[in-house]
Design a protein around this motif. Structure first.
Motif, PDB file in Angstrom:
ATOM      1  N   ILE A 117      31.085  18.056  -6.600  1.00  0.00           N
ATOM      2  CA  ILE A 117      30.072  17.380  -5.776  1.00  0.00           C
ATOM      3  C   ILE A 117      30.264  17.825  -4.335  1.00  0.00           C
ATOM      4  O   ILE A 117      31.383  17.818  -3.796  1.00  0.00           O
ATOM      5  N   CYS A 118      29.148  18.224  -3.742  1.00  0.00           N
ATOM      6  CA  CYS A 118      29.157  18.687  -2.359  1.00  0.00           C
ATOM      7  C   CYS A 118      28.399  17.659  -1.517  1.00  0.00           C
ATOM      8  O   CYS A 118      27.212  17.426  -1.759  1.00  0.00           O
ATOM      9  N   LEU A 119      29.082  17.028  -0.595  1.00  0.00           N
ATOM     10  CA  LEU A 119      28.422  16.054   0.284  1.00  0.00           C
ATOM     11  C   LEU A 119      27.773  16.820   1.429  1.00  0.00           C
ATOM     12  O   LEU A 119      28.462  17.454   2.227  1.00  0.00           O
ATOM     13  N   LEU A 120      26.478  16.775   1.478  1.00  0.00           N
ATOM     14  CA  LEU A 120      25.749  17.460   2.550  1.00  0.00           C
ATOM     15  C   LEU A 120      24.965  16.415   3.320  1.00  0.00           C
ATOM     16  O   LEU A 120      24.088  15.756   2.766  1.00  0.00           O
ATOM     17  N   SER A 121      25.268  16.255   4.578  1.00  0.00           N
ATOM     18  CA  SER A 121      24.653  15.177   5.349  1.00  0.00           C
ATOM     19  C   SER A 121      24.510  15.589   6.798  1.00  0.00           C
ATOM     20  O   SER A 121      25.066  16.598   7.224  1.00  0.00           O
ATOM     21  N   GLY A 122      23.811  14.747   7.538  1.00  0.00           N
ATOM     22  CA  GLY A 122      23.848  14.885   8.981  1.00  0.00           C
ATOM     23  C   GLY A 122      25.225  14.444   9.478  1.00  0.00           C
ATOM     24  O   GLY A 122      26.012  13.853   8.732  1.00  0.00           O
ATOM     25  N   VAL A 123      25.500  14.745  10.735  1.00  0.00           N
ATOM     26  CA  VAL A 123      26.768  14.308  11.324  1.00  0.00           C
ATOM     27  C   VAL A 123      26.511  12.932  11.949  1.00  0.00           C
ATOM     28  O   VAL A 123      26.129  12.823  13.122  1.00  0.00           O
ATOM     29  N   HIS A 124      26.671  11.915  11.120  1.00  0.00           N
ATOM     30  CA  HIS A 124      26.328  10.548  11.534  1.00  0.00           C
ATOM     31  C   HIS A 124      27.266  10.106  12.670  1.00  0.00           C
ATOM     32  O   HIS A 124      28.490  10.144  12.504  1.00  0.00           O
ATOM     33  N   PRO A 125      26.700   9.676  13.808  1.00  0.00           N
ATOM     34  CA  PRO A 125      27.565   9.338  14.940  1.00  0.00           C
ATOM     35  C   PRO A 125      28.499   8.162  14.663  1.00  0.00           C
ATOM     36  O   PRO A 125      29.542   8.032  15.305  1.00  0.00           O
ATOM     37  N   GLY A 126      28.147   7.309  13.691  1.00  0.00           N
ATOM     38  CA  GLY A 126      28.993   6.144  13.399  1.00  0.00           C
ATOM     39  C   GLY A 126      30.085   6.417  12.387  1.00  0.00           C
ATOM     40  O   GLY A 126      30.974   5.574  12.188  1.00  0.00           O
ATOM     41  N   PHE A 127      30.069   7.563  11.724  1.00  0.00           N
ATOM     42  CA  PHE A 127      31.072   7.839  10.691  1.00  0.00           C
ATOM     43  C   PHE A 127      32.424   8.159  11.324  1.00  0.00           C
ATOM     44  O   PHE A 127      32.507   8.790  12.377  1.00  0.00           O
ATOM     45  N   THR A 128      33.466   7.724  10.622  1.00  0.00           N
ATOM     46  CA  THR A 128      34.843   7.966  11.070  1.00  0.00           C
ATOM     47  C   THR A 128      35.615   8.593   9.904  1.00  0.00           C
ATOM     48  O   THR A 128      35.085   8.713   8.787  1.00  0.00           O
ATOM     49  N   LEU A 129      36.876   8.904  10.160  1.00  0.00           N
ATOM     50  CA  LEU A 129      37.738   9.385   9.074  1.00  0.00           C
ATOM     51  C   LEU A 129      37.749   8.367   7.933  1.00  0.00           C
ATOM     52  O   LEU A 129      37.673   8.733   6.757  1.00  0.00           O
ATOM     53  N   GLY A 130      37.814   7.081   8.277  1.00  0.00           N
ATOM     54  CA  GLY A 130      37.806   6.025   7.259  1.00  0.00           C
ATOM     55  C   GLY A 130      36.544   6.050   6.412  1.00  0.00           C
ATOM     56  O   GLY A 130      36.595   5.837   5.195  1.00  0.00           O
ATOM     57  N   THR A 131      35.404   6.329   7.040  1.00  0.00           N
ATOM     58  CA  THR A 131      34.143   6.424   6.289  1.00  0.00           C
ATOM     59  C   THR A 131      34.231   7.555   5.272  1.00  0.00           C
ATOM     60  O   THR A 131      33.842   7.406   4.114  1.00  0.00           O
ATOM     61  N   PHE A 132      34.734   8.691   5.709  1.00  0.00           N
ATOM     62  CA  PHE A 132      34.819   9.851   4.813  1.00  0.00           C
ATOM     63  C   PHE A 132      35.763   9.554   3.645  1.00  0.00           C
ATOM     64  O   PHE A 132      35.491   9.925   2.501  1.00  0.00           O
ATOM     65  N   ILE A 133      36.877   8.887   3.949  1.00  0.00           N
ATOM     66  CA  ILE A 133      37.839   8.553   2.888  1.00  0.00           C
ATOM     67  C   ILE A 133      37.203   7.580   1.895  1.00  0.00           C
ATOM     68  O   ILE A 133      37.298   7.767   0.674  1.00  0.00           O
ATOM     69  N   ASP A 134      36.530   6.557   2.401  1.00  0.00           N
ATOM     70  CA  ASP A 134      35.846   5.601   1.512  1.00  0.00           C
ATOM     71  C   ASP A 134      34.863   6.328   0.587  1.00  0.00           C
ATOM     72  O   ASP A 134      34.823   6.075  -0.614  1.00  0.00           O
ATOM     73  N   MET A 135      34.083   7.243   1.163  1.00  0.00           N
ATOM     74  CA  MET A 135      33.068   7.940   0.366  1.00  0.00           C
ATOM     75  C   MET A 135      33.718   8.736  -0.763  1.00  0.00           C
ATOM     76  O   MET A 135      33.213   8.756  -1.886  1.00  0.00           O
ATOM     77  N   MET A 136      34.842   9.378  -0.466  1.00  0.00           N
ATOM     78  CA  MET A 136      35.518  10.152  -1.523  1.00  0.00           C
ATOM     79  C   MET A 136      36.042   9.230  -2.618  1.00  0.00           C
ATOM     80  O   MET A 136      35.948   9.562  -3.809  1.00  0.00           O
ATOM     81  N   HIS A 137      36.585   8.075  -2.233  1.00  0.00           N
ATOM     82  CA  HIS A 137      37.076   7.122  -3.240  1.00  0.00           C
ATOM     83  C   HIS A 137      35.921   6.632  -4.116  1.00  0.00           C
ATOM     84  O   HIS A 137      36.067   6.524  -5.336  1.00  0.00           O
ATOM     85  N   TRP A 138      34.791   6.331  -3.488  1.00  0.00           N
ATOM     86  CA  TRP A 138      33.622   5.848  -4.252  1.00  0.00           C
ATOM     87  C   TRP A 138      33.164   6.909  -5.255  1.00  0.00           C
ATOM     88  O   TRP A 138      32.810   6.595  -6.389  1.00  0.00           O
ATOM     89  N   ILE A 139      33.172   8.153  -4.797  1.00  0.00           N
ATOM     90  CA  ILE A 139      32.736   9.241  -5.690  1.00  0.00           C
ATOM     91  C   ILE A 139      33.717   9.396  -6.853  1.00  0.00           C
ATOM     92  O   ILE A 139      33.311   9.522  -8.010  1.00  0.00           O
ATOM     93  N   HIS A 140      35.003   9.355  -6.557  1.00  0.00           N
ATOM     94  CA  HIS A 140      35.980   9.521  -7.638  1.00  0.00           C
ATOM     95  C   HIS A 140      35.968   8.344  -8.607  1.00  0.00           C
ATOM     96  O   HIS A 140      36.259   8.513  -9.789  1.00  0.00           O
ATOM     97  N   GLU A 141      35.618   7.157  -8.115  1.00  0.00           N
ATOM     98  CA  GLU A 141      35.458   5.998  -9.014  1.00  0.00           C
ATOM     99  C   GLU A 141      34.311   6.240  -9.994  1.00  0.00           C
ATOM    100  O   GLU A 141      34.401   5.930 -11.182  1.00  0.00           O
ATOM    101  N   ALA A 142      33.218   6.767  -9.467  1.00  0.00           N
ATOM    102  CA  ALA A 142      32.008   6.946 -10.274  1.00  0.00           C
ATOM    103  C   ALA A 142      32.030   8.242 -11.082  1.00  0.00           C
ATOM    104  O   ALA A 142      31.373   8.332 -12.128  1.00  0.00           O
ATOM    105  N   ALA A 143      32.761   9.227 -10.597  1.00  0.00           N
ATOM    106  CA  ALA A 143      32.797  10.546 -11.247  1.00  0.00           C
ATOM    107  C   ALA A 143      34.244  11.037 -11.269  1.00  0.00           C
ATOM    108  O   ALA A 143      34.619  11.922 -10.500  1.00  0.00           O
ATOM    109  N   PRO A 144      35.073  10.455 -12.149  1.00  0.00           N
ATOM    110  CA  PRO A 144      36.505  10.769 -12.136  1.00  0.00           C
ATOM    111  C   PRO A 144      36.773  12.261 -12.354  1.00  0.00           C
ATOM    112  O   PRO A 144      36.149  12.883 -13.213  1.00  0.00           O
ATOM    113  N   GLY A 145      37.678  12.776 -11.549  1.00  0.00           N
ATOM    114  CA  GLY A 145      38.115  14.163 -11.738  1.00  0.00           C
ATOM    115  C   GLY A 145      37.223  15.211 -11.102  1.00  0.00           C
ATOM    116  O   GLY A 145      37.550  16.396 -11.113  1.00  0.00           O
ATOM    117  N   VAL A 146      36.096  14.789 -10.539  1.00  0.00           N
ATOM    118  CA  VAL A 146      35.188  15.767  -9.962  1.00  0.00           C
ATOM    119  C   VAL A 146      35.813  16.367  -8.686  1.00  0.00           C
ATOM    120  O   VAL A 146      36.555  15.687  -7.976  1.00  0.00           O
TER     121      VAL A 146
END
Ligand code: SF4
Length: 137
Positions: A53-82
Protein backbone atom coordinates in the motif's frame (compact mmCIF):
# COMPACT_ATOMS: atom_id res chain seq x y z
CA UNK A 1 3.74 -7.76 -5.98
CA UNK A 2 0.39 -6.00 -6.23
CA UNK A 3 0.25 -2.33 -5.28
CA UNK A 4 -2.56 0.04 -4.44
CA UNK A 5 -2.41 3.77 -3.80
CA UNK A 6 -4.40 5.03 -0.84
CA UNK A 7 -5.19 8.75 -0.73
CA UNK A 8 -5.54 10.00 2.85
CA UNK A 9 -5.99 13.71 2.17
CA UNK A 10 -5.73 16.28 -0.56
CA UNK A 11 -5.14 19.10 1.94
CA UNK A 12 -1.63 20.35 1.32
CA UNK A 13 0.57 23.09 2.71
CA UNK A 14 2.41 23.54 -0.58
CA UNK A 15 -0.24 24.29 -3.21
CA UNK A 16 2.21 24.01 -6.11
CA UNK A 17 1.25 26.04 -9.15
CA UNK A 18 0.94 23.02 -11.46
CA UNK A 19 -1.02 20.78 -9.09
CA UNK A 20 -4.70 19.98 -9.58
CA UNK A 21 -4.87 17.75 -6.50
CA UNK A 22 -3.81 19.87 -3.48
CA UNK A 23 -6.39 21.98 -1.63
CA UNK A 24 -6.64 24.37 1.28
CA UNK A 25 -8.65 22.85 4.14
CA UNK A 26 -11.52 25.27 3.46
CA UNK A 27 -11.63 24.71 -0.33
CA UNK A 28 -14.50 22.90 -2.03
CA UNK A 29 -13.59 19.26 -2.46
CA UNK A 30 -11.02 19.19 0.35
CA UNK A 31 -11.04 15.91 2.28
CA UNK A 32 -9.14 14.11 5.00
CA UNK A 33 -10.01 10.50 5.84
CA UNK A 34 -10.19 9.38 9.45
CA UNK A 35 -9.25 5.97 10.85
CA UNK A 36 -12.46 4.36 9.56
CA UNK A 37 -11.97 5.76 6.06
CA UNK A 38 -8.32 4.71 5.89
CA UNK A 39 -9.08 1.22 7.18
CA UNK A 40 -11.96 0.80 4.73
CA UNK A 41 -9.58 1.50 1.84
CA UNK A 42 -6.92 -0.80 3.33
CA UNK A 43 -9.46 -3.63 3.76
CA UNK A 44 -10.56 -3.23 0.17
CA UNK A 45 -6.94 -3.45 -0.96
CA UNK A 46 -6.33 -6.52 1.23
CA UNK A 47 -9.39 -8.19 -0.29
CA UNK A 48 -7.83 -7.64 -3.71
CA UNK A 49 -4.67 -9.45 -2.54
CA UNK A 50 -2.67 -6.23 -2.60
CA UNK A 51 0.78 -6.74 -1.06
CA UNK A 52 1.94 -3.11 -1.00
CA UNK A 53 0.00 0.00 0.00
CA UNK A 54 1.33 3.37 -1.06
CA UNK A 55 0.00 6.36 0.88
CA UNK A 56 -0.20 9.25 -1.53
CA UNK A 57 -1.50 12.48 -0.06
CA UNK A 58 -1.05 16.17 0.20
CA UNK A 59 1.38 17.40 2.84
CA UNK A 60 -1.27 18.14 5.45
CA UNK A 61 -0.06 21.01 7.67
CA UNK A 62 -1.63 19.40 10.77
CA UNK A 63 0.01 15.98 10.38
CA UNK A 64 2.83 15.01 12.72
CA UNK A 65 5.09 12.00 13.16
CA UNK A 66 2.39 10.63 15.49
CA UNK A 67 -0.22 10.96 12.73
CA UNK A 68 1.96 9.00 10.32
CA UNK A 69 2.59 6.29 12.93
CA UNK A 70 -1.14 6.00 13.71
CA UNK A 71 -1.94 5.66 10.00
CA UNK A 72 0.55 2.82 9.58
CA UNK A 73 -0.88 0.99 12.61
CA UNK A 74 -4.42 1.37 11.25
CA UNK A 75 -3.34 -0.01 7.89
CA UNK A 76 -1.55 -2.98 9.43
CA UNK A 77 -4.62 -3.72 11.57
CA UNK A 78 -6.82 -3.79 8.48
CA UNK A 79 -4.29 -5.34 6.09
CA UNK A 80 -1.87 -7.48 8.13
CA UNK A 81 1.55 -8.02 6.62
CA UNK A 82 1.14 -5.51 3.82
CA UNK A 83 4.26 -3.57 2.82
CA UNK A 84 3.81 0.17 3.42
CA UNK A 85 5.53 2.40 0.88
CA UNK A 86 4.98 5.93 2.06
CA UNK A 87 5.95 9.39 3.24
CA UNK A 88 7.63 11.68 0.77
CA UNK A 89 10.83 13.46 1.78
CA UNK A 90 8.70 16.59 2.15
CA UNK A 91 6.36 14.82 4.60
CA UNK A 92 9.37 13.51 6.55
CA UNK A 93 10.89 17.01 6.65
CA UNK A 94 7.52 18.43 7.75
CA UNK A 95 7.21 15.89 10.59
CA UNK A 96 10.78 16.66 11.70
CA UNK A 97 10.23 20.41 11.66
CA UNK A 98 6.84 20.29 13.35
CA UNK A 99 8.00 17.94 16.11
CA UNK A 100 11.51 19.44 16.49
CA UNK A 101 12.88 15.95 15.87
CA UNK A 102 16.05 15.27 13.85
CA UNK A 103 15.21 13.86 10.40
CA UNK A 104 17.15 10.59 10.89
CA UNK A 105 15.14 10.01 14.08
CA UNK A 106 11.86 10.53 12.21
CA UNK A 107 12.92 7.98 9.60
CA UNK A 108 14.07 5.51 12.28
CA UNK A 109 10.75 5.83 14.17
CA UNK A 110 8.72 5.35 10.98
CA UNK A 111 10.71 2.21 10.21
CA UNK A 112 10.29 0.87 13.76
CA UNK A 113 6.56 1.46 13.57
CA UNK A 114 5.99 -0.36 10.29
CA UNK A 115 7.29 1.61 7.31
CA UNK A 116 8.62 -0.70 4.58
CA UNK A 117 10.08 1.78 2.11
CA UNK A 118 10.06 5.53 1.68
CA UNK A 119 8.77 7.39 -1.38
CA UNK A 120 10.81 9.50 -3.73
CA UNK A 121 7.78 11.64 -4.48
CA UNK A 122 8.28 15.41 -4.18
CA UNK A 123 12.05 15.19 -4.23
CA UNK A 124 12.47 15.23 -7.99
CA UNK A 125 13.30 18.92 -8.36
CA UNK A 126 16.71 19.42 -6.84
CA UNK A 127 17.54 22.87 -8.21
CA UNK A 128 16.48 25.46 -5.65
CA UNK A 129 15.86 28.20 -8.24
CA UNK A 130 13.44 25.90 -10.12
CA UNK A 131 11.69 24.81 -6.93
CA UNK A 132 11.25 28.46 -6.04
CA UNK A 133 9.20 28.91 -9.23
CA UNK A 134 7.03 25.76 -9.17
CA UNK A 135 6.69 25.17 -5.43
CA UNK A 136 7.74 28.21 -3.39
CA UNK A 137 6.10 26.80 -0.24
S1 SF4 B 1 3.14 18.95 -2.68
FE1 SF4 B 1 2.15 17.48 -4.06
S2 SF4 B 1 -0.02 17.43 -3.45
FE2 SF4 B 1 0.90 19.26 -2.53
S3 SF4 B 1 0.41 20.88 -4.00
FE3 SF4 B 1 2.48 20.11 -4.49
S4 SF4 B 1 2.20 18.50 -6.05
FE4 SF4 B 1 0.17 18.94 -5.09
Amino acid sequence: MRNQNLHVTNICKNLCGFCGFGRNATDDGAYCHDKAGIQAQARLAYGRKVTEICLLSGVHPGFTLGTFIDMMHWIHEAAPGVHIHSFSPDEVAHAAKKGHIPTPEVIARLKEEGLGTIQGTAAEILVDSVRQVICPR
